[in-house]
Structures are given as C-alpha cells and as structure tokens.
Design an enzyme around this catalytic site. Structure first.
Site, PDB file in Angstrom:
ATOM      1  N   GLY A  38     -47.964 -27.400  47.667  1.00 32.42           N
ATOM      2  CA  GLY A  38     -49.391 -27.523  47.917  1.00 32.42           C
ATOM      3  C   GLY A  38     -50.206 -27.377  46.638  1.00 32.42           C
ATOM      4  N   GLU A  61     -43.831 -26.698  53.562  1.00 36.25           N
ATOM      5  CA  GLU A  61     -43.589 -25.343  53.084  1.00 36.25           C
ATOM      6  C   GLU A  61     -44.509 -24.331  53.750  1.00 36.25           C
ATOM      7  OE1 GLU A  61     -41.654 -26.157  48.673  1.00 36.25           O
ATOM      8  OE2 GLU A  61     -43.801 -25.693  48.778  1.00 36.25           O
ATOM      9  N   ASN A  84     -38.423 -38.562  49.677  1.00 39.59           N
ATOM     10  CA  ASN A  84     -37.519 -39.011  48.621  1.00 39.59           C
ATOM     11  C   ASN A  84     -36.170 -39.363  49.245  1.00 39.59           C
ATOM     12  OD1 ASN A  84     -36.114 -36.602  49.033  1.00 39.59           O
ATOM     13  ND2 ASN A  84     -36.896 -35.623  47.183  1.00 39.59           N
ATOM     14  N   ALA A  89     -41.786 -31.402  39.508  1.00 40.37           N
ATOM     15  CA  ALA A  89     -42.970 -31.691  40.319  1.00 40.37           C
ATOM     16  C   ALA A  89     -43.373 -33.158  40.282  1.00 40.37           C
ATOM     17  CB  ALA A  89     -44.135 -30.816  39.875  1.00 40.37           C
ATOM     18  N   GLY A 127     -42.616 -35.552  42.344  1.00 43.05           N
ATOM     19  CA  GLY A 127     -43.043 -35.977  43.670  1.00 43.05           C
ATOM     20  C   GLY A 127     -44.425 -35.461  44.021  1.00 43.05           C
ATOM     21  N   ASP A 128     -44.757 -34.281  43.551  1.00 43.67           N
ATOM     22  CA  ASP A 128     -46.085 -33.720  43.823  1.00 43.67           C
ATOM     23  C   ASP A 128     -47.164 -34.476  43.060  1.00 43.67           C
ATOM     24  OD1 ASP A 128     -44.972 -31.778  45.488  1.00 43.67           O
ATOM     25  OD2 ASP A 128     -44.602 -30.445  43.797  1.00 43.67           O
TER      26      ASP A 128
END
Length: 308
Positions: free
Chosen positions: A44, A143, A189, A254, A256-257
């Site tokens: 987040g 999460e 993913n 990170a 993907g974030d």
C-alpha cells in the site's frame, strides 16, 4: 485528475529491512551480506509513494502501530507528499515489517509480518467519511483483510471511481468469485496468475489465455505482468502486449508497486488502456534500476524520458 478526485490507497504500511547478498541462501544456509537498509514498505505505502512521485494527489488509508516504526512510516510517507490524515495509529498492534533478501541479480525473497495491517477493517472505510466516494481511483492489495478491501471497493465504485486490485499475495486456492466482480482492474504477476487461474504465463500467448480466464470470472480489465518479458492486457475494447523496456535491473522488490501506481495515475488522468499500461510498464521498469521499495519509484520526468 483534479485535487478533488484523489487517488486513494487502502492497504499495508510496513517498514522494510533489506539485506543484500551475492545470492540468496538455500534452506538451512547462512550467507554473508554485502549491506542492508531500512525504509518504507508495504504494498500500500509503496503504491502511494509511486503515484505521488508522479505528481498525483494521494491519500493513504490504513494502520500503523503506535511505535517507533509507525512514526518512521508516517514520516517517510510525508516525505513523499502522501496525505496521511486517515492513516490510523493502532495502540494494540505493532507496525508491520518485511524482511527482504535481495541477491545481486535483483531477485528477492520476502517475509512479511502484517501487524497493524491485519487489524484494518470495514469500519476504517466508514471512519474515512466521504473520502472513498470522492476517489478517482482506488488502489488495493491483499495485505489487509479482504472484507475491508471489498468495503472500500464498493464505496469507491458507488462514487464513480475505478478500483485496481493487485492480487498479492495471492491466496492458495485463488480468490472467491465476488472479488473479480467487485473491482475494475486486476494486475497479477506470473505466480499470482497461476494461483488465480492455474496458468503460469511464460510468454504473451500464455498471458492471453490467463487473461481470458480472468475475464470469464467477471473481471473487466486483466493486466498480466510478465516481469522482464513484458505485459499483456485485456479489456472491453480489446487486448494487446507491451514489450519490456531495456533497463538493467538492480532490485525488483517494488517494481510491481510502481507499475500499479503509474497505472492509477494514467487512468485517473484519462489515458486509454493501451497508453495507461505502457506508462505503468515504464514506471515498473525504472523501479528495478535502483535499490529500495518506495524509494525506487520514478518521477514523471524519468518516465517521460524512457517513453521518449
């Protein structure tokens, strides 16, 4: 996208403890590390930082502990210009942490202890007032408890916003059918795609088949991330492939974030799906070129330079 329609992130906030080594240890093995670092993490917080660094107005909603790590997390979010007025300090639970091993190739392994993140509830959505209803885009992950995430999704869609779910970590056995119908976009993913539909995509053809299965479950837009092999997307107006950008990976923690943060920014400003996915892919690629989690997110100028 205007200041009155922010990007809202409802999810985890952690402090990451990263250990760098030439190669990751095998079970039962100890290896010497080359260095370590502590910083802001949690999917987040990472996504909030990524969207904010691109110039978006971002609100972070979640929980941290009433402890030193919590104070550090709040301070680092503020450094990224993320608004934290709805980030609750929970005296009954510690701030979440992630212990991350990163080898020289950029590959990583992560152990997450959720702490206060796992105390997030649907009540936190109600406590935020009309924030969720005012969102242009909501970024969700897995999460925090699923019922809380679904409550937030319903509030955002009721206000006309779009919902992006990063299905990570994907639970064994996949997700219930109502989750696919509750969100607008899902961005798994390779390993998450396998958990959701039984296909581990190795190329665009596999990714297309997986995206079709996601659509069969009621999902409007499926974006299958193939890491260094590119991105496949499928939406109501068609499907396509974004090839990988030529970058040298240092740390994939990170990526993907940053992808999801970039996707939210592009969709919030009105980009069509192909353009939004390409922009997001550039964000993810750039994040692999530097160490850290939230700290690896690129700026809008860096993304523009890569896109040419």
């Amino acid at each position: 996208m205007t200041a009155s329609r922010p990007i809202v992130v409802f999810g985890s906030v952690n402090i990451d403890v990263c250990a760098y080594c030439d190669r990751l240890p095998r079970p039962g093995e100890t290896v010497h590390g080359t260095g370590y670092a502590m910083g802001l993490g949690g999917k987040g917080a990472n996504q909030a930082a990524a969207a904010s660094r691109l110039g978006a107005a971002v609100e972070m909603v979640g929980r941290i502990g009433d402890d030193a790590f919590g104070a550090m997390a709040r301070r680092r979010l503020a450094d990224f210009h993320v608004r934290t007025g709805h980030l609750l300090s929970d005296p009954g639970n510690p701030t979440g942490i992630a212990v991350i091993g990163v080898e020289s190739s950029g590959e990583n392994c992560i152990t997450v202890v959720g702490g206060a993140n796992m105390a997030v509830s649907a009540g936190d959505v109600a406590a935020a007032g009309d924030l969720f209803g005012s969102a242009a885009v909501l970024l969700l992950q897995l999460e925090i408890p699923q019922d809380a995430a679904l409550a937030a999704a319903a509030a955002v869609r009721a206000g006309g916003g779009r919902v992006i779910l990063d299905p990570a970590p994907a639970p064994h056995g996949g997700l219930p059918a109502d989750v696919f119908r509750a969100v607008d976009v899902m961005t798994p993913n390779e390993t998450e795609t396998e958990a959701l539909v039984g296909i581990r995509p190795a190329d665009p053809r596999d990714a297309a088949a997986a995206a079709d299965r996601l659509a069969e479950r009621g999902l409007s837009v499926a974006i299958v991330k193939l890491g260094a092999r590119g991105v496949w997307y499928r939406g109501p107006a068609g499907s396509g492939f974004v090839p990988p950008f030529p970058v040298t990976a240092v740390d994939t923690v990170a990526a993907g974030d940053s992808f999801n943060g970039g996707l939210a920014v592009a969709l919030a400003r009105g980009d069509d799906l192909p353009a939004a996915v390409r922009f997001a892919a550039a964000c993810g690629a750039l994040a692999t070129t530097r160490a850290g989690a939230a700290e690896s997110a690129p700026t809008a100028a860096e993304v523009a330079a890569l896109l040419g």
